[in-house]
Design an enzyme around this catalytic site. Structure first.
Site, PDB file in Angstrom:
ATOM      1  N   ASP A   8     116.919 124.194  29.332  1.00  0.00           N
ATOM      2  CA  ASP A   8     115.533 124.518  29.036  1.00  0.00           C
ATOM      3  C   ASP A   8     114.853 123.179  28.775  1.00  0.00           C
ATOM      4  O   ASP A   8     115.505 122.209  28.376  1.00  0.00           O
ATOM      5  CB  ASP A   8     115.484 125.415  27.804  1.00  0.00           C
ATOM      6  CG  ASP A   8     114.082 125.656  27.302  1.00  0.00           C
ATOM      7  OD1 ASP A   8     113.192 125.969  28.114  1.00  0.00           O
ATOM      8  OD2 ASP A   8     113.868 125.529  26.082  1.00  0.00           O
ATOM      9  N   ASP A  10     111.202 122.441  27.126  1.00  0.00           N
ATOM     10  CA  ASP A  10     110.460 122.302  25.873  1.00  0.00           C
ATOM     11  C   ASP A  10     111.229 122.887  24.696  1.00  0.00           C
ATOM     12  O   ASP A  10     111.605 124.054  24.704  1.00  0.00           O
ATOM     13  CB  ASP A  10     109.098 122.969  26.007  1.00  0.00           C
ATOM     14  CG  ASP A  10     108.287 122.368  27.146  1.00  0.00           C
ATOM     15  OD1 ASP A  10     108.431 121.164  27.411  1.00  0.00           O
ATOM     16  OD2 ASP A  10     107.508 123.109  27.775  1.00  0.00           O
TER      17      ASP A  10
END
Length: 174
Positions: A8, A10
Site C-alpha cells: 500500500d 499512503d
C-alpha cells in the site's frame, strides 16, 4: 511463477498525507526503503497498489500521480532499490470527474489491482504478500489469495520480515 510483495502507498510506504500528490509532501516511513530493497534482494517483485480517489474527486490530475511515482523510483534507485510496478485506482463512484466516477474492480478492498499484477507478472499469490495499514488492504489480500500483513507503524522493514516469518504457507527465508 513469481512471488511478490504488494505495498500500500499512503500510510505504509509514506507517511499519511490526505490526498498526497505532491513530491514536497512525501516522506518515506521508517524502514520503507529497506523493505523494498529486501524484496529486490530476495526475489520478490516489489509492487505498489494504491487507491487514488483524489483524481475522481477533481483534487489533482493523473499526471501528478505519475510524476510522484517516478520520483519515488528515482529515490529508491539512489539506495540500490526499485519498484517493479505501480498500480493505482483513480476511481470513486461518487467522484466529480465523470470519467472516473465509476464502480470498479480495482478500488481496494476489491482485488482488481492485485489480479492485474498477477496476470502481468505471472505472480503466485500463495507465495505473495500485501502489506498495508488498513482493513481494506488485508481484505484485498485475502480476496486475491495473498497473505495480508498489517502495518501499524514503526519499521516497515521489520513488520514485513515478521509477517513473512509468521506465514506458515511457505518455507523460512533462505
Amino acid at each position: 511463477m513469481n512471488k511478490a510483495v504488494f505495498f500500500d502507498r499512503d500510510g505504509t510506504l509514506n507517511e499519511e498525507v490526505h490526498f498526497l500528490h505532491r513530491i514536497e509532501d512525501f516522506t518515506w516511513t521508517e524502514g520503507a526503503i529497506e523493505a523494498v530493497k529486501f524484496c529486490n534482494d530476495h526475489n520478490y517483485l516489489a509492487i505498489v497498489i494504491t487507491n487514488q480517489s483524489g483524481v475522481a474527486r477533481g483534487y489533482y490530475p493523473e499526471a501528478d500521480i505519475m510524476k510522484l511515482h517516478q520520483w519515488m523510483n528515482e529515490q529508491l534507485r539512489e539506495h540500490g532499490a526499485h519498484l517493479d510496478a505501480i498500480y493505482y485506482c483513480p476511481h470513486l463512484a461518487e467522484g466529480k470527474i465523470r470519467k472516473y466516477a465509476i464502480e470498479c474492480d480495482c478500488r481496494k478492498p476489491r482485488p482488481g489491482m492485485l489480479l492485474r499484477a498477477q496476470k502481468d507478472f505471472d505472480v503466485d499469490m500463495s507465495k505473495s504478500y500485501l502489506i498495508g495499514d488498513g482493513d481494506r488492504d488485508i481484505q484485498c489480500a485475502q480476496a486475491a489469495g495473498a497473505c495480508g500483513i498489517r502495518y501499524t507503524g514503526g519499521s516497515l522493514y521489520a513488520t514485513l520480515l515478521k509477517g513473512i516469518q509468521r506465514d506458515n504457507r511457505i518455507e523460512a527465508l533462505s
